[in-house]
Design a protein around this motif. Structure first.
Motif, PDB file in Angstrom:
ATOM      1  N   VAL A 320     -44.824 -10.410   5.677  1.00  0.00           N
ATOM      2  CA  VAL A 320     -44.529 -10.632   4.907  1.00  0.00           C
ATOM      3  C   VAL A 320     -45.545 -10.368   3.188  1.00  0.00           C
ATOM      4  CG1 VAL A 320     -44.026 -13.054   5.153  1.00  0.00           C
ATOM      5  CG2 VAL A 320     -46.161 -12.858   4.795  1.00  0.00           C
ATOM      6  N   PRO A 321     -45.154 -10.120   1.818  1.00  0.00           N
ATOM      7  CA  PRO A 321     -45.901  -9.872   1.316  1.00  0.00           C
ATOM      8  C   PRO A 321     -47.084 -11.255   1.110  1.00  0.00           C
ATOM      9  CG  PRO A 321     -44.117 -10.404   0.170  1.00  0.00           C
ATOM     10  CD  PRO A 321     -43.644 -10.517   1.663  1.00  0.00           C
ATOM     11  N   LEU A 322     -47.910 -11.133   0.101  1.00  0.00           N
ATOM     12  CA  LEU A 322     -49.307 -11.749  -0.632  1.00  0.00           C
ATOM     13  C   LEU A 322     -48.034 -12.306  -1.043  1.00  0.00           C
ATOM     14  CD1 LEU A 322     -52.203 -13.461  -0.952  1.00  0.00           C
ATOM     15  CD2 LEU A 322     -52.101 -11.783  -1.983  1.00  0.00           C
ATOM     16  N   VAL A 323     -48.426 -14.404  -1.561  1.00  0.00           N
ATOM     17  CA  VAL A 323     -47.771 -14.034  -2.205  1.00  0.00           C
ATOM     18  C   VAL A 323     -49.476 -15.316  -3.676  1.00  0.00           C
ATOM     19  CG1 VAL A 323     -46.807 -15.911  -3.996  1.00  0.00           C
ATOM     20  CG2 VAL A 323     -45.161 -15.207  -1.789  1.00  0.00           C
ATOM     21  N   PRO A 324     -49.650 -14.884  -4.963  1.00  0.00           N
ATOM     22  CA  PRO A 324     -50.681 -15.125  -4.991  1.00  0.00           C
ATOM     23  C   PRO A 324     -50.809 -16.749  -5.321  1.00  0.00           C
ATOM     24  CG  PRO A 324     -50.487 -13.263  -5.912  1.00  0.00           C
ATOM     25  CD  PRO A 324     -49.505 -13.181  -5.406  1.00  0.00           C
ATOM     26  N   ILE A 325     -51.269 -17.953  -4.884  1.00  0.00           N
ATOM     27  CA  ILE A 325     -50.533 -18.774  -5.389  1.00  0.00           C
ATOM     28  C   ILE A 325     -51.634 -19.414  -6.664  1.00  0.00           C
ATOM     29  CG2 ILE A 325     -49.987 -21.530  -4.188  1.00  0.00           C
ATOM     30  CD1 ILE A 325     -49.976 -20.478  -1.892  1.00  0.00           C
ATOM     31  N   PRO A 326     -51.666 -19.831  -7.947  1.00  0.00           N
ATOM     32  CA  PRO A 326     -52.661 -20.592  -7.891  1.00  0.00           C
ATOM     33  C   PRO A 326     -53.125 -21.387  -7.998  1.00  0.00           C
ATOM     34  CG  PRO A 326     -50.110 -20.144  -9.312  1.00  0.00           C
ATOM     35  CD  PRO A 326     -49.913 -20.290  -8.378  1.00  0.00           C
ATOM     36  N   THR A 328     -55.939 -21.073  -5.778  1.00  0.00           N
ATOM     37  CA  THR A 328     -56.742 -20.545  -4.804  1.00  0.00           C
ATOM     38  C   THR A 328     -57.616 -18.859  -5.298  1.00  0.00           C
ATOM     39  OG1 THR A 328     -54.418 -18.772  -4.011  1.00  0.00           O
ATOM     40  CG2 THR A 328     -54.684 -21.111  -3.498  1.00  0.00           C
ATOM     41  N   PRO A 329     -57.949 -18.891  -4.400  1.00  0.00           N
ATOM     42  CA  PRO A 329     -58.977 -17.707  -4.643  1.00  0.00           C
ATOM     43  C   PRO A 329     -58.569 -16.494  -4.792  1.00  0.00           C
ATOM     44  CG  PRO A 329     -60.122 -19.306  -2.726  1.00  0.00           C
ATOM     45  CD  PRO A 329     -58.748 -19.549  -2.784  1.00  0.00           C
ATOM     46  N   SER A 330     -57.023 -16.299  -4.021  1.00  0.00           N
ATOM     47  CA  SER A 330     -56.198 -15.206  -4.316  1.00  0.00           C
ATOM     48  C   SER A 330     -55.727 -14.958  -5.425  1.00  0.00           C
ATOM     49  CB  SER A 330     -55.467 -14.362  -3.104  1.00  0.00           C
ATOM     50  OG  SER A 330     -56.098 -14.557  -2.205  1.00  0.00           O
ATOM     51  N   ALA A 331     -55.229 -15.641  -6.363  1.00  0.00           N
ATOM     52  CA  ALA A 331     -54.748 -16.353  -7.874  1.00  0.00           C
ATOM     53  C   ALA A 331     -54.230 -15.308  -8.352  1.00  0.00           C
ATOM     54  CB  ALA A 331     -55.165 -17.464  -8.088  1.00  0.00           C
ATOM     55  N   ASP A 332     -55.230 -14.183  -8.282  1.00  0.00           N
ATOM     56  CA  ASP A 332     -54.972 -12.903  -9.644  1.00  0.00           C
ATOM     57  C   ASP A 332     -55.157 -11.710  -8.968  1.00  0.00           C
ATOM     58  OD1 ASP A 332     -56.093 -14.664 -11.703  1.00  0.00           O
ATOM     59  OD2 ASP A 332     -58.185 -15.315 -11.622  1.00  0.00           O
ATOM     60  N   ARG A 333     -55.127 -11.825  -7.314  1.00  0.00           N
ATOM     61  CA  ARG A 333     -54.900 -10.951  -6.873  1.00  0.00           C
ATOM     62  C   ARG A 333     -53.596 -10.416  -6.442  1.00  0.00           C
ATOM     63  NH1 ARG A 333     -58.463  -8.646  -2.405  1.00  0.00           N
ATOM     64  NH2 ARG A 333     -57.066  -6.717  -1.406  1.00  0.00           N
ATOM     65  N   ALA A 334     -53.099  -9.030  -7.243  1.00  0.00           N
ATOM     66  CA  ALA A 334     -51.845  -8.447  -7.264  1.00  0.00           C
ATOM     67  C   ALA A 334     -51.426  -8.389  -5.894  1.00  0.00           C
ATOM     68  CB  ALA A 334     -51.879  -6.963  -7.761  1.00  0.00           C
ATOM     69  N   PRO A 335     -50.057  -9.449  -5.999  1.00  0.00           N
ATOM     70  CA  PRO A 335     -49.192  -8.955  -4.815  1.00  0.00           C
ATOM     71  C   PRO A 335     -48.502  -7.583  -4.265  1.00  0.00           C
ATOM     72  CG  PRO A 335     -47.923  -9.334  -6.481  1.00  0.00           C
ATOM     73  CD  PRO A 335     -49.283  -9.533  -7.143  1.00  0.00           C
ATOM     74  N   PRO A 336     -48.283  -7.238  -2.956  1.00  0.00           N
ATOM     75  CA  PRO A 336     -47.989  -5.772  -2.930  1.00  0.00           C
ATOM     76  C   PRO A 336     -47.046  -5.354  -2.971  1.00  0.00           C
ATOM     77  CG  PRO A 336     -47.930  -7.014  -0.884  1.00  0.00           C
ATOM     78  CD  PRO A 336     -48.036  -7.831  -2.125  1.00  0.00           C
ATOM     79  N   SER A 337     -46.769  -3.753  -3.505  1.00  0.00           N
ATOM     80  CA  SER A 337     -46.017  -3.095  -5.219  1.00  0.00           C
ATOM     81  C   SER A 337     -44.564  -3.215  -3.194  1.00  0.00           C
ATOM     82  CB  SER A 337     -46.285  -2.158  -5.066  1.00  0.00           C
ATOM     83  OG  SER A 337     -46.184  -0.815  -3.782  1.00  0.00           O
ATOM     84  N   GLY A 338     -43.894  -3.145  -4.072  1.00  0.00           N
ATOM     85  CA  GLY A 338     -42.027  -2.610  -3.366  1.00  0.00           C
ATOM     86  C   GLY A 338     -42.198  -1.466  -2.691  1.00  0.00           C
ATOM     87  N   ASP A 339     -42.634  -0.459  -3.282  1.00  0.00           N
ATOM     88  CA  ASP A 339     -42.697   0.020  -2.084  1.00  0.00           C
ATOM     89  C   ASP A 339     -43.485   0.618  -0.850  1.00  0.00           C
ATOM     90  OD1 ASP A 339     -41.494   2.183  -4.161  1.00  0.00           O
ATOM     91  OD2 ASP A 339     -42.544   2.901  -5.118  1.00  0.00           O
ATOM     92  N   PHE A 340     -44.651  -0.200  -1.348  1.00  0.00           N
ATOM     93  CA  PHE A 340     -45.731  -0.527   0.558  1.00  0.00           C
ATOM     94  C   PHE A 340     -45.322  -1.660   0.753  1.00  0.00           C
ATOM     95  CE2 PHE A 340     -48.973  -2.675   2.590  1.00  0.00           C
ATOM     96  CZ  PHE A 340     -49.808  -2.053   2.593  1.00  0.00           C
ATOM     97  N   MET A 341     -43.847  -2.370   1.005  1.00  0.00           N
ATOM     98  CA  MET A 341     -43.480  -3.271   1.875  1.00  0.00           C
ATOM     99  C   MET A 341     -42.667  -2.114   2.015  1.00  0.00           C
ATOM    100  SD  MET A 341     -45.685  -5.930   1.563  1.00  0.00           S
ATOM    101  CE  MET A 341     -44.317  -6.401   3.253  1.00  0.00           C
ATOM    102  N   ARG A 342     -41.825  -1.165   1.607  1.00  0.00           N
ATOM    103  CA  ARG A 342     -40.805  -0.370   2.173  1.00  0.00           C
ATOM    104  C   ARG A 342     -41.145   0.228   3.297  1.00  0.00           C
ATOM    105  NH1 ARG A 342     -35.120  -0.443   0.741  1.00  0.00           N
ATOM    106  NH2 ARG A 342     -34.642   1.853   1.429  1.00  0.00           N
TER     107      ARG A 342
END
Length: 441
Positions: A320-326, A328-342
Motif C-alpha cells: 500500500v502507499p503511505l498515507v501521511p496522517i496529520p 503523526t511524525p510522518s505527517a509531512d512526508r510525501a506519499p509515493p508517486s503514482g509511477d512508483f506504485m505502478r
C-alpha cells in the motif's frame, strides 16, 4: 487514463471533494463515520485510528477503493470529484472528466448501539464495501512510548477523540458483526490490535474475539498481530475461528525500519520470516499476509525482492502507499508517486497470479478487500501472461521444506512458475539464513 492508473494516482495524490452530498456538515470535508452517537454519516469516511485512515470509500470502475481525503496532500490534489447529493459524481483533473465515482454510503448498522449502550461505530467500522473492521485493543505499548512509536500510526487519535473504545469484547463484536451481516451484507471481518506487553502480542484477545463473532454469525475472520513469542498461538487462533492471519512488516530495510518504527524494529525481519513459515503451515498458502508500506524509504528493489520471497513462502505481500496522517511524525512526508506504485504493482501482481495466489482466494482481511491498494487490479496481467517455458531457471530463496514450498519448487521445475532470483538486498538474505540455518552463497 485507464482505471488502474487512475486508482493508483488517486491513492498517491488523494482527492478533493468540490461538492458534498446532502447531510455532510460542510462542502469538501466528509463527515466522520466514527463519530457515532447514533448519528448516521452521509458516507463512509475515517480519521485517525490503527490501519488505513484519512480515507473515503468509493466505487470506481467497478472496484471499491479507499482514497485519501483528510490529508494536506489531498487538499492540494490535482484530482477533484464533483459529487451530487446522492453521493455520485465524476473525477476530473485540469477540467477533464476522467471517470464516474460513487461514494460508499454509511451502513445501516451505524445507527445502532450495543446492549450496553455503546454506538456500533465505536466497536467496528465498515471498510471498503463489505468488510467489518475493528481494532480490538486500541492501545499499544509502542504508541505509548513516543521514542518507540511507529511514525505512520495514529492508533491513539480516535481513542483520544472519543470515537472508539479502548477494548472491544467478544460479545460486543459478535453483536455488531451479526447486525452488519444482516443489515448491510458484510461478508468478512478484519480484527487488528495494538500490541500489548503480553508475550502473545494480542493473539489471545484476538482469538477470543474471533470466537465471539463465530458464535453469532458465520463470517470469515482475519486476525492481525505481531509474531507472538510462542508460535503455537497460530494453532490456537485457528481453532478459535480465525481463517486468515496478518503479520505486518511495513518496511524491510534495516535503516528504514529503525527510523520509521524504532520499537517494532526490535522484532527482526528474521523473526517475521520464521513466523510466516509457521503460520503458512497452519493457515495455508495465500491465507497469511503482510502489509508493506511504500513511501517509508524502502527502495523499489527492496520491496519487490521481499515480495518475491514472501510469495515463494505462500505469504501475500499487500503493498500500500503511505498515507501521511496529520498529527503523526510522518505527517509531512510525501506519499509515493503514482509511477512508483505502478512500478511495484506491475512487478508483484503477475508474480502473485503466476504463483496461484490471488486476492479473491483470501478468505478474509485486507488482501481480500484490496481497497487500500491498487495491487489486485494488476493480478490479471499475470493471468493473461504466457507461463515461462520448461527451461526457465528457478532459484530457491527460501530453504524451507514445508509441503507448500516443496509443491512450489516442483511446479517451478516443470516450468509453471516464473524465475525467483536470490533475495536482495543482502541484509534480507542474511536474515533469512539466520532463520533457515542454510542458504545460497
Amino acid at each position: 487514463m485507464d482505471t488502474q492508473t487512475l486508482i493508483t494516482e488517486l491513492q498517491s495524490f488523494g482527492l478533493r471533494l468540490a461538492e458534498a452530498p446532502e447531510g455532510a456538515p460542510d462542502a469538501g470535508a466528509a463527515p466522520d463515520a466514527e463519530a457515532g452517537e447514533g448519528r448516521r454519516a452521509a458516507w463512509t469516511s475515517r480519521r485517525g485510528g490503527a490501519g488505513p485512515t484519512q480515507h473515503v470509500a468509493a466505487t470506481l470502475g467497478g472496484a471499491t477503493v479507499m482514497i485519501p481525503i483528510h490529508t494536506d496532500k489531498a487538499a492540494a490534489s490535482p484530482f477533484v470529484a464533483r459529487i451530487g447529493r446522492d453521493g455520485a459524481g465524476t473525477v476530473a483533473r485540469d477540467g477533464e472528466e476522467l471517470a464516474p465515482i460513487a461514494l460508499v454510503k454509511a451502513p445501516r448498522f451505524y445507527a445502532l448501539s450495543t446492549r450496553d449502550g455503546i454506538p456500533y461505530p465505536k466497536i467496528a467500522l465498515l471498510h471498503g464495501a463489505d468488510v467489518l473492521a475493528s481494532t480490538v485493543l486500541q492501545t499499544c505499548v509502542r504508541y505509548a512510548e513516543r521514542e518507540k512509536a511507529c511514525a505512520f500510526c495514529a492508533i491513539g487519535q480516535s481513542l483520544a477523540a472519543g470515537r472508539t473504545t479502548a477494548k472491544k469484547t467478544p460479545e460486543q463484536l459478535g453483536e455488531v458483526a451479526e447486525a452488519a451481516a444482516r443489515l448491510d451484507g458484510v461478508r468478512h471481518v478484519t480484527l487488528t490490535t495494538g500490541t500489548p506487553r503480553s508475550a502473545d502480542r494480542g493473539a489471545a484477545h484476538l482469538a477470543d474475539c474471533a470466537r465471539g463473532i463465530k458464535a453469532r454469525v458465520d463470517l470469515p475472520v482475519q486476525a492481525q498481530c505481531e509474531p507472538p513469542d510462542d508460535l503455537a498461538w497460530f494453532e490456537r487462533m485457528r481453532a478459535a475461528g480465525v481463517d486468515s492471519l496478518g503479520m505486518h512488516l511495513e518496511a524491510v530495510e534495516d535503516e528504514v525500519r529503525a527510523a520509521a518504527m524504532p520499537g517494532k524494529a526490535e522484532v527482526s525481519v528474521a523473526r517475521y520470516f520464521e513466523a510466516f513459515e509457521a503460520a503458512v503451515r497452519v493457515f495455508g498458502r495465500g491465507q497469511v499476509s503482510t502489509y508493506l508500506i511504500a513511501g517509508l524509504g524502502d527502495s523499489l528493489a527492496s520491496l519487490v525482492d521481499a515480495s518475491e520471497r514472501l510469495i515463494a513462502m505462500g505469504v501475500y505481500p499487500f503493498v500500500v502507499p503511505l498515507v501521511p496522517i496529520p498529527g503523526t511524525p510522518s505527517a509531512d512526508r510525501a506519499p509515493p508517486s503514482g509511477d512508483f506504485m505502478r512500478a511495484i504493482y506491475t512487478r508483484i501482481g503477475p508474480l502473485l497470479a503466476r504463483a496461484g495466489m490471488r486476492s479473491t482466494d483470501v478468505k478474509a482481511g485486507c488482501a481480500r478487500c484490496g481497497a487500500c491498494s491498487g495491487l489486485s487490479g494488476f493480478e490479471a496481467a499475470g493471468e493473461a501472461a504466457a507461463p515461462p517455458g520448461p527451461g526457465a531457471a528457478w532459484t530457491s530463496t527460501s530453504g524451507s521444506f514445508d509441503d507448500a514450498t516443496v509443491q512450489l519448487r516442483a511446479r517451478a521445475e516443470q516450468g509453471d512458475l516464473s524465475r525467483v532470483p536470490p533475495l536482495a538486498p543482502g541484509h534480507l538474505l542474511r536474515r533469512a539464513r539466520a532463520v533457515q540455518g542454510h542458504g545460497r552463497g
